[in-house]
Motif scaffolding. Structure first.
Motif, PDB file in Angstrom:
ATOM      1  N   PRO A 271       0.837  -1.215   0.000  1.00 26.61           N
ATOM      2  CA  PRO A 271       0.000   0.000   0.000  1.00 26.61           C
ATOM      3  C   PRO A 271       0.865   1.256   0.000  1.00 26.61           C
ATOM      4  N   LEU A 272       0.334   2.344  -0.546  1.00 25.24           N
ATOM      5  CA  LEU A 272       1.090   3.584  -0.647  1.00 25.24           C
ATOM      6  C   LEU A 272       1.682   4.035   0.686  1.00 25.24           C
ATOM      7  N   PRO A 273       0.918   4.070   1.792  1.00 27.04           N
ATOM      8  CA  PRO A 273       1.524   4.513   3.055  1.00 27.04           C
ATOM      9  C   PRO A 273       2.718   3.659   3.474  1.00 27.04           C
ATOM     10  N   VAL A 274       2.635   2.375   3.251  1.00 29.11           N
ATOM     11  CA  VAL A 274       3.741   1.476   3.620  1.00 29.11           C
ATOM     12  C   VAL A 274       4.966   1.778   2.765  1.00 29.11           C
ATOM     13  N   ARG A 275       4.748   2.000   1.468  1.00 22.04           N
ATOM     14  CA  ARG A 275       5.865   2.340   0.576  1.00 22.04           C
ATOM     15  C   ARG A 275       6.531   3.641   1.004  1.00 22.04           C
ATOM     16  N   LEU A 276       5.719   4.614   1.361  1.00 24.16           N
ATOM     17  CA  LEU A 276       6.272   5.916   1.730  1.00 24.16           C
ATOM     18  C   LEU A 276       7.013   5.861   3.062  1.00 24.16           C
ATOM     19  N   VAL A 277       6.516   5.085   4.003  1.00 23.76           N
ATOM     20  CA  VAL A 277       7.227   4.934   5.283  1.00 23.76           C
ATOM     21  C   VAL A 277       8.611   4.331   5.035  1.00 23.76           C
ATOM     22  N   ALA A 278       8.675   3.320   4.192  1.00 28.01           N
ATOM     23  CA  ALA A 278       9.969   2.710   3.871  1.00 28.01           C
ATOM     24  C   ALA A 278      10.892   3.730   3.202  1.00 28.01           C
ATOM     25  N   ALA A 279      10.330   4.564   2.324  1.00 30.35           N
ATOM     26  CA  ALA A 279      11.135   5.581   1.649  1.00 30.35           C
ATOM     27  C   ALA A 279      11.669   6.610   2.644  1.00 30.35           C
ATOM     28  N   VAL A 280      10.829   7.034   3.578  1.00 25.16           N
ATOM     29  CA  VAL A 280      11.262   8.030   4.560  1.00 25.16           C
ATOM     30  C   VAL A 280      12.348   7.454   5.460  1.00 25.16           C
ATOM     31  N   GLU A 281      12.254   6.189   5.806  1.00 21.08           N
ATOM     32  CA  GLU A 281      13.321   5.568   6.606  1.00 21.08           C
ATOM     33  C   GLU A 281      14.661   5.685   5.884  1.00 21.08           C
ATOM     34  N   CYS A 282      14.651   5.440   4.578  1.00 24.45           N
ATOM     35  CA  CYS A 282      15.881   5.565   3.786  1.00 24.45           C
ATOM     36  C   CYS A 282      16.360   7.015   3.759  1.00 24.45           C
ATOM     37  N   LEU A 283      15.445   7.949   3.544  1.00 22.69           N
ATOM     38  CA  LEU A 283      15.806   9.359   3.468  1.00 22.69           C
ATOM     39  C   LEU A 283      16.337   9.871   4.804  1.00 22.69           C
ATOM     40  N   GLN A 284      15.737   9.417   5.901  1.00 25.26           N
ATOM     41  CA  GLN A 284      16.190   9.864   7.218  1.00 25.26           C
ATOM     42  C   GLN A 284      17.617   9.421   7.508  1.00 25.26           C
ATOM     43  N   GLN A 285      17.940   8.203   7.159  1.00 27.14           N
ATOM     44  CA  GLN A 285      19.297   7.704   7.392  1.00 27.14           C
ATOM     45  C   GLN A 285      20.315   8.553   6.645  1.00 27.14           C
ATOM     46  N   ARG A 286      20.010   8.861   5.398  1.00 25.22           N
ATOM     47  CA  ARG A 286      20.929   9.674   4.602  1.00 25.22           C
ATOM     48  C   ARG A 286      21.014  11.099   5.144  1.00 25.22           C
ATOM     49  N   THR A 287      19.856  11.687   5.486  1.00 23.43           N
ATOM     50  CA  THR A 287      19.835  13.059   5.998  1.00 23.43           C
ATOM     51  C   THR A 287      20.670  13.190   7.258  1.00 23.43           C
ATOM     52  N   ALA A 288      20.490  12.257   8.182  1.00 20.80           N
ATOM     53  CA  ALA A 288      21.231  12.316   9.445  1.00 20.80           C
ATOM     54  C   ALA A 288      22.730  12.230   9.190  1.00 20.80           C
ATOM     55  N   ARG A 289      23.147  11.330   8.301  1.00 24.65           N
ATOM     56  CA  ARG A 289      24.575  11.143   8.043  1.00 24.65           C
ATOM     57  C   ARG A 289      25.183  12.373   7.370  1.00 24.65           C
ATOM     58  N   VAL A 290      24.502  12.903   6.353  1.00 24.57           N
ATOM     59  CA  VAL A 290      25.051  14.034   5.605  1.00 24.57           C
ATOM     60  C   VAL A 290      25.162  15.274   6.486  1.00 24.57           C
ATOM     61  N   PHE A 291      24.133  15.549   7.277  1.00 23.41           N
ATOM     62  CA  PHE A 291      24.178  16.768   8.074  1.00 23.41           C
ATOM     63  C   PHE A 291      25.090  16.629   9.290  1.00 23.41           C
ATOM     64  N   ARG A 292      25.239  15.429   9.787  1.00 24.67           N
ATOM     65  CA  ARG A 292      26.257  15.230  10.826  1.00 24.67           C
ATOM     66  C   ARG A 292      27.643  15.498  10.259  1.00 24.67           C
ATOM     67  N   LEU A 293      27.850  15.073   9.026  1.00 30.73           N
ATOM     68  CA  LEU A 293      29.135  15.296   8.381  1.00 30.73           C
ATOM     69  C   LEU A 293      29.371  16.788   8.162  1.00 30.73           C
ATOM     70  N   MET A 294      28.350  17.507   7.746  1.00 28.98           N
ATOM     71  CA  MET A 294      28.476  18.944   7.530  1.00 28.98           C
ATOM     72  C   MET A 294      28.762  19.666   8.838  1.00 28.98           C
ATOM     73  N   ASP A 295      28.135  19.225   9.918  1.00 28.19           N
ATOM     74  CA  ASP A 295      28.408  19.831  11.216  1.00 28.19           C
ATOM     75  C   ASP A 295      29.837  19.548  11.664  1.00 28.19           C
ATOM     76  N   THR A 296      30.328  18.356  11.339  1.00 27.84           N
ATOM     77  CA  THR A 296      31.676  17.965  11.753  1.00 27.84           C
ATOM     78  C   THR A 296      32.749  18.692  10.956  1.00 27.84           C
ATOM     79  N   LEU A 297      32.564  18.766   9.638  1.00 28.93           N
ATOM     80  CA  LEU A 297      33.587  19.333   8.762  1.00 28.93           C
ATOM     81  C   LEU A 297      33.350  20.800   8.441  1.00 28.93           C
TER      82      LEU A 297
END
Length: 212
Positions: A90-116
């Motif tokens: 179902p669409l909501p299930v697909r989108l939840v899975a997509a957001v999980e992927c996006l959140q992991q990337r967002t957290a990593r990239v912005f942590r890196l920007m804060d560090t460097l």
């Protein structure tokens, strides 16, 4: 005899590509935790290799650190994960899975920007300025089959999903308390106004997390 036993217990060396990937992954974890001034000894210990192994793969420590930073912006793993989401769900299930992927990337990239600092990742980010377009297209492909359920076009739904995922996951906005993916999707699809069936995305809605 003891030398023979120790030699036989030594792990087999990794193929070159896997060794390179292991060094990059270990270095990225250390840079995220401690900044770019990590030592090659720390990197070698984290990767489980001899320090000299690093210089058989990378000419200098800076080359390895730069490769690690670049890997954080590599879009391939995210696009691969988005493509692997079950289109029959179902669409909501697909989108939840997509957001999980996006959140992991967002957290990593912005942590890196804060560090460097922004200057430290500016060239890497600039070289990948089309990444938002590629992510958006991957989300359109994910949303498209349910276009008849939406009051806006899939590309606009994808844009809004990206905006919400970043806004509700960015460490500077949310600290250590990002909005759960299911709540981000619920906000996109339903808003925050109470309506019949609002618990459809919340099988554990009594746990008290992020109540509206």
């Amino acid at each position: 005899m003891s030398r023979v036993i120790l030699a036989s217990q030594r792990a087999a060396p990794l193929p070159p590509d896997e060794r390179r990937a292991a060094l990059i992954e270990s270095t990225l974890s250390l840079v995220l935790a401690h900044g770019p001034d990590v030592s090659t000894r720390q990197i070698a210990q984290a990767a489980g290799v001899a320090e000299g192994t690093i210089f058989r793969v990378f000419a200098t420590k800076d080359e390895l650190v730069n490769a690690a930073v670049a890997s954080a912006f590599d879009l391939s793993p995210l696009l691969r994960d988005l493509a692997a989401i079950d289109r029959a769900a179902p669409l909501p299930v697909r989108l939840v899975a997509a957001v999980e992927c996006l959140q992991q990337r967002t957290a990593r990239v912005f942590r890196l920007m804060d560090t460097l600092g922004c200057h430290g990742v500016a060239k890497t980010a600039r070289d990948r300025s089309d990444q938002g377009v590629l992510i958006g297209q991957a989300l359109v492909d994910l949303i498209g089959p349910a276009a008849d359920q939406l009051r806006c076009e899939p590309h606009e739904a994808a844009r809004r999903l990206q905006l919400l995922a970043v806004a509700f996951s960015h460490p500077r906005f949310v600290g250590d308390d990002p909005l759960p993916p299911v709540e981000i999707v619920s906000t996109l699809l339903d808003g925050i106004r109470l309506h019949p069936g609002h618990d459809a995305l919340h099988p554990d809605s009594t746990n008290g997390e992020h109540p509206c």
